[in-house]
Design a protein around this motif. Structure first.
Motif, PDB file in Angstrom:
ATOM      1  N   ARG A  45       7.854 -29.725 -46.491  1.00 35.39           N
ATOM      2  CA  ARG A  45       9.242 -30.108 -46.210  1.00 35.39           C
ATOM      3  C   ARG A  45       9.691 -31.267 -47.091  1.00 35.39           C
ATOM      4  NH1 ARG A  45       8.639 -30.318 -41.211  1.00 35.39           N
ATOM      5  NH2 ARG A  45       8.449 -32.554 -40.824  1.00 35.39           N
ATOM      6  N   HIS A  46       8.771 -32.183 -47.423  1.00 39.60           N
ATOM      7  CA  HIS A  46       9.120 -33.355 -48.232  1.00 39.60           C
ATOM      8  C   HIS A  46       8.498 -33.280 -49.631  1.00 39.60           C
ATOM      9  CE1 HIS A  46      10.872 -35.453 -44.806  1.00 39.60           C
ATOM     10  NE2 HIS A  46       9.794 -35.180 -44.103  1.00 39.60           N
ATOM     11  N   LYS A  47       8.217 -32.075 -50.103  1.00 41.98           N
ATOM     12  CA  LYS A  47       7.504 -31.919 -51.373  1.00 41.98           C
ATOM     13  C   LYS A  47       8.229 -32.602 -52.535  1.00 41.98           C
ATOM     14  CE  LYS A  47       4.935 -28.465 -54.026  1.00 41.98           C
ATOM     15  NZ  LYS A  47       5.267 -29.014 -55.345  1.00 41.98           N
ATOM     16  N   VAL A  62      12.908 -51.707 -46.578  1.00 44.84           N
ATOM     17  CA  VAL A  62      12.523 -52.357 -45.322  1.00 44.84           C
ATOM     18  C   VAL A  62      11.003 -52.479 -45.220  1.00 44.84           C
ATOM     19  CG1 VAL A  62      12.621 -52.251 -42.801  1.00 44.84           C
ATOM     20  CG2 VAL A  62      14.563 -51.434 -44.158  1.00 44.84           C
ATOM     21  N   MET A  63      10.549 -53.668 -44.852  1.00 42.92           N
ATOM     22  CA  MET A  63       9.150 -53.889 -44.504  1.00 42.92           C
ATOM     23  C   MET A  63       9.072 -54.055 -42.987  1.00 42.92           C
ATOM     24  SD  MET A  63       6.638 -57.085 -45.424  1.00 42.92           S
ATOM     25  CE  MET A  63       4.872 -56.946 -45.174  1.00 42.92           C
ATOM     26  N   ILE A  77       9.120 -44.146 -34.758  1.00 41.66           N
ATOM     27  CA  ILE A  77      10.155 -44.836 -33.979  1.00 41.66           C
ATOM     28  C   ILE A  77      11.491 -44.846 -34.712  1.00 41.66           C
ATOM     29  CG2 ILE A  77      10.862 -47.098 -33.072  1.00 41.66           C
ATOM     30  CD1 ILE A  77       7.841 -47.625 -32.556  1.00 41.66           C
ATOM     31  N   PHE A  78      11.443 -45.098 -36.027  1.00 35.66           N
ATOM     32  CA  PHE A  78      12.675 -45.173 -36.806  1.00 35.66           C
ATOM     33  C   PHE A  78      12.997 -43.862 -37.524  1.00 35.66           C
ATOM     34  CE2 PHE A  78      11.140 -49.645 -36.622  1.00 35.66           C
ATOM     35  CZ  PHE A  78      12.192 -50.156 -35.866  1.00 35.66           C
ATOM     36  N   ASN A  79      12.202 -42.834 -37.267  1.00 36.30           N
ATOM     37  CA  ASN A  79      12.459 -41.491 -37.784  1.00 36.30           C
ATOM     38  C   ASN A  79      12.735 -41.499 -39.290  1.00 36.30           C
ATOM     39  OD1 ASN A  79      12.793 -38.665 -37.512  1.00 36.30           O
ATOM     40  ND2 ASN A  79      15.016 -38.892 -37.450  1.00 36.30           N
ATOM     41  N   VAL A  80      11.801 -42.033 -40.043  1.00 34.82           N
ATOM     42  CA  VAL A  80      11.978 -42.119 -41.489  1.00 34.82           C
ATOM     43  C   VAL A  80      10.923 -41.277 -42.208  1.00 34.82           C
ATOM     44  CG1 VAL A  80      13.021 -44.413 -41.393  1.00 34.82           C
ATOM     45  CG2 VAL A  80      10.537 -44.194 -41.626  1.00 34.82           C
ATOM     46  N   GLY A  81      11.232 -40.932 -43.427  1.00 33.84           N
ATOM     47  CA  GLY A  81      10.329 -40.122 -44.226  1.00 33.84           C
ATOM     48  C   GLY A  81       9.464 -40.970 -45.138  1.00 33.84           C
ATOM     49  N   PRO A  82       8.641 -40.320 -45.954  1.00 32.84           N
ATOM     50  CA  PRO A  82       7.758 -41.045 -46.868  1.00 32.84           C
ATOM     51  C   PRO A  82       8.557 -41.893 -47.859  1.00 32.84           C
ATOM     52  CG  PRO A  82       7.811 -38.691 -47.389  1.00 32.84           C
ATOM     53  CD  PRO A  82       8.492 -38.854 -46.093  1.00 32.84           C
ATOM     54  N   GLY A  83       8.054 -43.099 -48.102  1.00 41.25           N
ATOM     55  CA  GLY A  83       8.686 -43.979 -49.074  1.00 41.25           C
ATOM     56  C   GLY A  83       9.791 -44.858 -48.525  1.00 41.25           C
ATOM     57  N   GLU A  84      10.120 -44.720 -47.229  1.00 38.89           N
ATOM     58  CA  GLU A  84      11.253 -45.471 -46.682  1.00 38.89           C
ATOM     59  C   GLU A  84      10.861 -46.797 -46.039  1.00 38.89           C
ATOM     60  OE1 GLU A  84      14.543 -43.331 -44.773  1.00 38.89           O
ATOM     61  OE2 GLU A  84      13.358 -41.498 -45.020  1.00 38.89           O
ATOM     62  N   LEU A  85       9.623 -46.907 -45.558  1.00 35.43           N
ATOM     63  CA  LEU A  85       9.164 -48.144 -44.937  1.00 35.43           C
ATOM     64  C   LEU A  85       7.889 -48.629 -45.618  1.00 35.43           C
ATOM     65  CD1 LEU A  85       9.458 -47.567 -41.061  1.00 35.43           C
ATOM     66  CD2 LEU A  85      11.086 -48.722 -42.563  1.00 35.43           C
ATOM     67  N   PHE A  86       7.794 -49.942 -45.791  1.00 37.01           N
ATOM     68  CA  PHE A  86       6.540 -50.555 -46.227  1.00 37.01           C
ATOM     69  C   PHE A  86       5.963 -51.198 -44.974  1.00 37.01           C
ATOM     70  CE2 PHE A  86       4.029 -54.068 -48.104  1.00 37.01           C
ATOM     71  CZ  PHE A  86       3.219 -53.310 -48.943  1.00 37.01           C
TER      72      PHE A  86
END
Length: 243
Positions: A45-47, A62-63, A77-86
């Motif tokens: 899905r996130h290829k 965002v960290m 919790i924040f429903n984010v995909g790869p690369g969006e949170l550190f």
């Protein structure tokens, strides 16, 4: 007793040293099965996102500094995909004060990389309900080392928060455990500002720091008001929440 001759050198040495029966250590099967499901569903899905991240690197804005409790997952919790949170996780989501000393400063190193390397725009300290680290501190405040060689030293970081809470309690009506969880988040936010590069970035308006708290059972998220320092329930936009 087997000699362990079929094992790799390091494992064979450990087997012989401890007099243990030689055996092949197997990777947990349920993790391999889970990886298969991930590869065939989430990864597919996130290829394109993964390919882009692999080529161009990460640029999260965002960290999140969260507890290592297995029940708390910032990305979920924040429903984010790869690369969006550190994300950095440790016992009781603590930030130590800035120290210019030798040693292994894992959380501080991650903060330095996030701010100076990745140029994140936000740092969120995410506390949570029924935190075991906070509970251990409350139960062993007079003898924190009773909780273990490493954990005891680490949770002593909560001492200033406990003193501040006793002198000027903000959450008078709250359960003591909950109040200490809130106080720990506030203390970590204070400790963040002892890092010169964070203080500078905040003053320049290129970085904001935030406090939040998550309830494991109900799923409720509370965000700290920067002026009152009280935690209020987050109210997401209804239309966006249903998308």
């Amino acid at each position: 007793m087997s000699s362990g001759k079929g094992l790799p050198p390091v494992w064979r040495q450990e087997t012989l040293r401890h007099g243990l029966e030689a055996r092949v250590l197997k990777f947990p099967a349920h993790l391999v099965a889970g990886y298969g499901r991930y590869l065939n569903k989430a990864f597919v899905r996130h290829k394109e996102t993964h390919e882009r991240l692999a080529v161009y690197g990460q640029t999260p804005e965002v960290m999140v500094i969260s507890c290592c409790d297995s029940r708390v997952t910032p990305e979920g919790i924040f429903n984010v995909g790869p690369g969006e949170l550190f994300v950095v996780r440790n016992v009781a989501n603590l930030v130590p004060p800035y120290e210019d000393t030798e040693g292994q400063h894992g959380t501080s190193a991650a903060i330095e990389f996030a701010v100076n390397g990745l140029k994140v725009k936000h740092i969120v300290i995410l506390g949570h309900g029924q935190c075991g680290g906070v509970k251990a501190f409350r139960e062993n405040a007079n003898a924190p080392m009773a909780t273990g060689q490493f954990i005891g030293r680490w949770i002593k970081l909560l001492e200033p928060a406990a003193i501040a809470m006793a002198c000027m309690p903000i959450d008078k009506a709250d359960d003591p455990q909950l109040a200490m969880e809130y106080a720990g988040v506030r203390q970590s936010l204070k400790n963040l500002m002892t890092f010169p590069f964070i203080e500078r970035a905040v003053q320049q308006g290129v970085l904001e720091v935030h406090g939040a708290w998550f309830d494991i059972g109900s799923g409720e998220l509370r965000v700290m008001d920067p002026e009152s320092q009280r935690f209020e329930r987050a109210e997401p936009d209804t239309a966006e929440a249903t998308e």
